[in-house]
Design a protein around this motif. Structure first.
Motif, PDB file in Angstrom:
ATOM      1  N   UNK A  64      37.030  36.947  46.704  1.00 56.51           N
ATOM      2  CA  UNK A  64      36.115  37.982  46.222  1.00 56.51           C
ATOM      3  C   UNK A  64      34.696  37.742  46.712  1.00 56.51           C
ATOM      4  N   UNK A  65      34.288  36.466  46.774  1.00 54.13           N
ATOM      5  CA  UNK A  65      32.950  36.163  47.273  1.00 54.13           C
ATOM      6  C   UNK A  65      32.772  36.614  48.709  1.00 54.13           C
ATOM      7  N   UNK A  66      33.799  36.370  49.537  1.00 52.03           N
ATOM      8  CA  UNK A  66      33.727  36.799  50.936  1.00 52.03           C
ATOM      9  C   UNK A  66      33.709  38.317  51.046  1.00 52.03           C
ATOM     10  N   UNK A  67      34.470  38.979  50.179  1.00 54.79           N
ATOM     11  CA  UNK A  67      34.538  40.442  50.211  1.00 54.79           C
ATOM     12  C   UNK A  67      33.220  41.080  49.756  1.00 54.79           C
ATOM     13  N   UNK A  68      32.591  40.472  48.737  1.00 50.35           N
ATOM     14  CA  UNK A  68      31.350  41.042  48.189  1.00 50.35           C
ATOM     15  C   UNK A  68      30.093  40.473  48.840  1.00 50.35           C
ATOM     16  N   UNK A  69      30.251  39.476  49.683  1.00 50.95           N
ATOM     17  CA  UNK A  69      29.097  38.878  50.355  1.00 50.95           C
ATOM     18  C   UNK A  69      28.257  38.008  49.436  1.00 50.95           C
ATOM     19  N   UNK A  70      28.884  37.359  48.435  1.00 53.06           N
ATOM     20  CA  UNK A  70      28.169  36.480  47.511  1.00 53.06           C
ATOM     21  C   UNK A  70      28.949  35.180  47.378  1.00 53.06           C
ATOM     22  N   UNK A  71      28.377  34.189  46.716  1.00 60.15           N
ATOM     23  CA  UNK A  71      29.048  32.906  46.551  1.00 60.15           C
ATOM     24  C   UNK A  71      30.117  33.010  45.468  1.00 60.15           C
ATOM     25  N   UNK A  72      31.060  32.050  45.498  1.00 55.75           N
ATOM     26  CA  UNK A  72      32.113  32.056  44.487  1.00 55.75           C
ATOM     27  C   UNK A  72      31.538  31.762  43.095  1.00 55.75           C
ATOM     28  N   UNK A  73      30.447  31.001  43.027  1.00 57.39           N
ATOM     29  CA  UNK A  73      29.813  30.731  41.742  1.00 57.39           C
ATOM     30  C   UNK A  73      29.230  32.004  41.161  1.00 57.39           C
ATOM     31  N   UNK A  74      28.649  32.845  42.033  1.00 55.40           N
ATOM     32  CA  UNK A  74      28.106  34.120  41.573  1.00 55.40           C
ATOM     33  C   UNK A  74      29.226  35.029  41.086  1.00 55.40           C
ATOM     34  N   UNK A  75      30.373  34.985  41.757  1.00 57.82           N
ATOM     35  CA  UNK A  75      31.531  35.774  41.317  1.00 57.82           C
ATOM     36  C   UNK A  75      31.961  35.337  39.926  1.00 57.82           C
ATOM     37  N   UNK A  76      31.957  34.020  39.668  1.00 52.67           N
ATOM     38  CA  UNK A  76      32.327  33.507  38.362  1.00 52.67           C
ATOM     39  C   UNK A  76      31.373  33.993  37.279  1.00 52.67           C
ATOM     40  N   UNK A  77      30.084  33.979  37.604  1.00 56.84           N
ATOM     41  CA  UNK A  77      29.092  34.438  36.644  1.00 56.84           C
ATOM     42  C   UNK A  77      29.279  35.917  36.322  1.00 56.84           C
TER      43      UNK A  77
END
Length: 289
Positions: A251-264
């Protein structure tokens, strides 16, 4: 039946009159079959050892299967042994063939003794073919033993559980019954064994309750999802509402954000959903109190 019995007697007579093979003659015939595919050599080996097939087949007569069929299955095992025999190992053919004959007959018994297939593992096969013999031997030693004590001793001897012994004993003691057969002769209701099977499906009132509750829960979830923004909704759908959820990295790669940001973002979206569901139903609110 008479024809079958006559055929059995004729086969046994031919087998018992066949000449024995000396070791050197047996080796020569085995080499002729293996090196030159001499069918006559193989047939002579097989005929000379039909006595062995008869002896082994006789041990399985108590399973209620036609003796002629047991002989045929044993003969198949005998031919398999002849095809695989390695004369250079200097082992007599009868010693090698015994295993193949017994295995072929046992497999036939397991396939045809009951319409319910059982005894697929080596331990279960040993239990199936040895339970009666071991139980009789143990009972001869002490006629006052309880069934559970006998089961435990058999389980120890065959390295299986006591429950396995108990279940196999029940199978051997009972015969197959058609589900279409009547429960009792003369029963005016005409009830069959099929009618007595318990259904695993929910009761009608449970089905209706589940249907109504399911529709209600889907409506609550739909309204709660409307409180999420587009990115949060995408994360929740990908992480929580699919059979194969996406990873944080994907999801991070798809949204262009870090995996930590996806978790938040996922945690924040879950808090929003929880708050919305608590507002929609007091029961949900109490479960998270």
């Amino acid at each position: 039946m008479a024809t079958s019995a006559a055929a059995d007697r004729r086969m046994i007579k031919i087998a018992m009159s066949a000449p024995y093979l000396e070791r050197d003659e047996e080796q020569a015939l085995a080499l002729a079959w293996r090196n030159h595919h001499d069918q006559e050599a193989r047939n002579r080996i097989a005929l000379a050892h039909m006595r062995l097939v008869i002896a082994l087949a006789s041990r399985f007569r108590n399973f209620g299967l036609p003796f002629n069929d047991l002989l045929q299955e044993g003969y198949i095992g005998l031919l398999e042994a002849a095809a695989r025999f390695e004369p250079e190992r200097e082992v007599r053919f009868s010693t090698y063939a015994t295993w193949w004959i017994r295995a072929s007959i046992q497999d036939y018994v397991l396939r045809n003794w009951s319409i319910v297939r059982g005894g697929t593992s080596s331990a279960q096969k040993a239990l199936f073919f040895n339970l009666r013999r071991l139980r009789a031997r143990i009972a001869r030693g002490d006629t006052h033993l309880t069934s559970e004590t006998v089961y435990r001793e058999i389980a120890t001897a065959l390295k299986v559980s006591t429950a396995d012994v108990r279940n196999m004993d029940a199978r051997l003691a009972a015969s197959d019954v058609s589900l279409q057969a009547p429960v009792a002769s003369g029963d005016e209701t005409g009830a069959s064994h099929m009618d007595l099977l318990a259904s695993e499906a929910p009761l009608p009132d449970e089905q209706v309750t589940e249907l109504i509750d399911g529709e209600r829960r889907r409506e609550w979830l739909h309204r709660a999802m409307m409180r999420l923004n587009e990115r949060e909704m995408k994360i929740i759908r990908a992480r929580r509402l699919t059979d194969s959820s996406s990873t944080l990295e994907e999801l991070g790669a798809d949204l262009g954000i870090s995996k930590e940001r996806v978790r938040q973002l996922e945690n924040r979206a879950m808090e929003k959903l929880r708050a919305a569901l608590c507002e929609a139903t007091p029961a949900f609110s109490e479960s998270y109190a």
